[in-house]
Design an enzyme around this catalytic site. Structure first.
Site, mmCIF file in Angstrom:
data_model
loop_
_atom_site.group_PDB
_atom_site.id
_atom_site.type_symbol
_atom_site.label_atom_id
_atom_site.label_comp_id
_atom_site.label_asym_id
_atom_site.label_seq_id
_atom_site.Cartn_x
_atom_site.Cartn_y
_atom_site.Cartn_z
ATOM 1 N N ASN A 214 0.867 -1.175 0.000
ATOM 2 C CA ASN A 214 0.000 0.000 0.000
ATOM 3 C C ASN A 214 0.904 1.226 0.000
ATOM 4 O O ASN A 214 1.471 1.577 1.027
ATOM 5 C CB ASN A 214 -0.878 -0.048 1.260
ATOM 6 N N LYS B 2 0.129 4.255 -0.305
ATOM 7 C CA LYS B 2 -0.542 5.436 0.278
ATOM 8 C C LYS B 2 -0.299 6.657 -0.619
ATOM 9 O O LYS B 2 -0.242 6.507 -1.828
ATOM 10 C CB LYS B 2 -0.065 5.655 1.718
ATOM 11 N N HIS C 186 -9.505 1.089 4.646
ATOM 12 C CA HIS C 186 -8.250 1.310 5.388
ATOM 13 C C HIS C 186 -8.536 2.258 6.555
ATOM 14 O O HIS C 186 -9.344 3.179 6.428
ATOM 15 C CB HIS C 186 -7.184 1.894 4.458
ATOM 16 N N GLU D 208 -7.006 4.698 7.671
ATOM 17 C CA GLU D 208 -6.808 6.124 7.363
ATOM 18 C C GLU D 208 -8.036 6.694 6.647
ATOM 19 O O GLU D 208 -8.360 7.869 6.815
ATOM 20 C CB GLU D 208 -5.515 6.299 6.540
ATOM 21 N N GLU E 129 -5.352 -4.786 10.533
ATOM 22 C CA GLU E 129 -4.344 -3.755 10.763
ATOM 23 C C GLU E 129 -4.670 -2.997 12.047
ATOM 24 O O GLU E 129 -5.494 -2.071 12.025
ATOM 25 C CB GLU E 129 -4.325 -2.769 9.589
ATOM 26 N N GLY F 213 2.434 2.501 10.787
ATOM 27 C CA GLY F 213 3.399 3.587 10.614
ATOM 28 C C GLY F 213 4.055 4.027 11.914
ATOM 29 O O GLY F 213 4.737 5.050 11.959
ATOM 30 N N SER G 59 3.417 -1.844 10.465
ATOM 31 C CA SER G 59 4.868 -1.916 10.710
ATOM 32 C C SER G 59 5.446 -3.301 10.421
ATOM 33 O O SER G 59 6.367 -3.746 11.109
ATOM 34 C CB SER G 59 5.198 -1.472 12.136
HETATM 35 P P1 PGA Z 1 2.829 0.482 7.667
HETATM 36 O O1 PGA Z 1 1.363 0.627 7.040
HETATM 37 O O2 PGA Z 1 3.403 -0.817 7.130
HETATM 38 O O3 PGA Z 1 3.586 1.672 7.211
HETATM 39 O O4 PGA Z 1 2.656 0.421 9.167
HETATM 40 C C1 PGA Z 1 0.541 -0.485 6.823
HETATM 41 C C2 PGA Z 1 -0.771 -0.035 6.230
HETATM 42 O O5 PGA Z 1 -1.314 0.987 6.675
HETATM 43 O O6 PGA Z 1 -1.322 -0.676 5.320
#
Ligand code: PGA
Length: 251
Positions: free
Chosen positions: A9, A11, A96, A98, A168, A174, A214
């Site tokens: 992803n 983003k 997601h 976000e 997640e 992140g 992460s």
């Molecule tokens: P990250 O994000 O690996 O940077 O923690 C994962 C995601 O949000 O899909």
């Protein structure tokens, strides 16, 4: 059959030329992977057509990060599922955290989005996960169960063949804080149980459930070794082809 998947992803990162370079590197390096591991990249909308061209001839699949909850028409700024399919996508990420957190995405809207994605031959990567407060209050099983029920219980067994679930935990995205393999496994097993309740054992066994938050080359092996973790949805580490491929080599 359950698939082993590593999905990147991206983003809101990379310009179009940077994204094309990244896709090219991923496609090239993916040749070293075993045939049972599926790679997916999810660049921003603006990159999809160019990245699709770059991925031609490789086994790397193309995903969007979101799609509209409407079919077409006067919805300025939105991108419809059939547009994504026509751009070369075979998957879309939906729900997601976000999107849920910053753009008011609700389970009700997600039902519409999943419907439209499936109707347009897009497989769905549906994201679920609890936030830090919910985890600290011990509500993580409940929150994730509700998210799954609210969205996926509106669909059929046949639809489920086109749905991948990504767990997640919001507190791990992140932040550098990964859920431990045990923390992830117990939720994954719970999710599989919730799927079994409605769709039966066969569908539950065949559903791919990814971990995200992460995930990186140093922790992927331990996570992917768990019986109910079938791969990862990767954010930060998907922006470097070598890290992304190293994660996919962790099965
Ligand atoms: P990250 O994000 O690996 O940077 O923690 C994962 C995601 O949000 O899909």
């Amino acid at each position: 059959m359950r698939k082993f998947i590593v999905a990147g992803n991206w983003k809101m990162n990379t310009t179009v030329p940077q994204g094309v370079e990244l896709a090219k590197a991923v496609a090239e390096k993916s040749k070293s992977l075993p045939a049972n591991v599926k790679l997916i990249v999810a660049p921003p909308f603006t990159h999809l057509v160019s990245v699709a061209l770059e991925l031609k001839g490789s086994d790397v699949a193309l995903s969007a990060q979101n799609c509209a909850d409407k079919e077409k028409g006067a919805y300025t700024g939105e991108v419809a599922a059939d547009m994504l399919a026509s751009a070369g996508c075979t998957y879309t990420i939906l729900g997601h955290s976000e999107r849920r957190q910053y753009y008011g995405e609700t389970d009700a809207k997600l039902v519409e989005k999943v419907k439209l994605a499936l109707a347009n031959a897009l497989d769905v990567i549906l994201c679920v996960g609890e936030n830090l407060k919910e985890r600290e209050d011990g509500k993580h099983f409940e929150v994730v169960t509700e998210q799954i029920k609210n969205v996926l219980y509106n669909f059929t067994e046949e639809d489920m063949a086109h749905v991948v679930i990504a767990y997640e935990p919001v507190w791990a995205i992140g932040t550098g804080k990964t859920a431990t393999a045990e923390q992830a496994e117990e939720i994954h097993a719970c999710i599989r149980g919730v799927i079994e309740q409605k769709f039966g054992k066969k569908v539950a066994e065949d559903t791919t459930i990814l971990y995200g938050g992460s995930c990186k080359p140093s922790n992927a092996k331990e996570l992917f070794a768990q019986p109910d973790i079938d791969g990862g949805l990767i954010g930060g580490a998907a922006l470097k082809a070598d890290d992304f491929i190293a994660i996919a080599q962790s099965f």
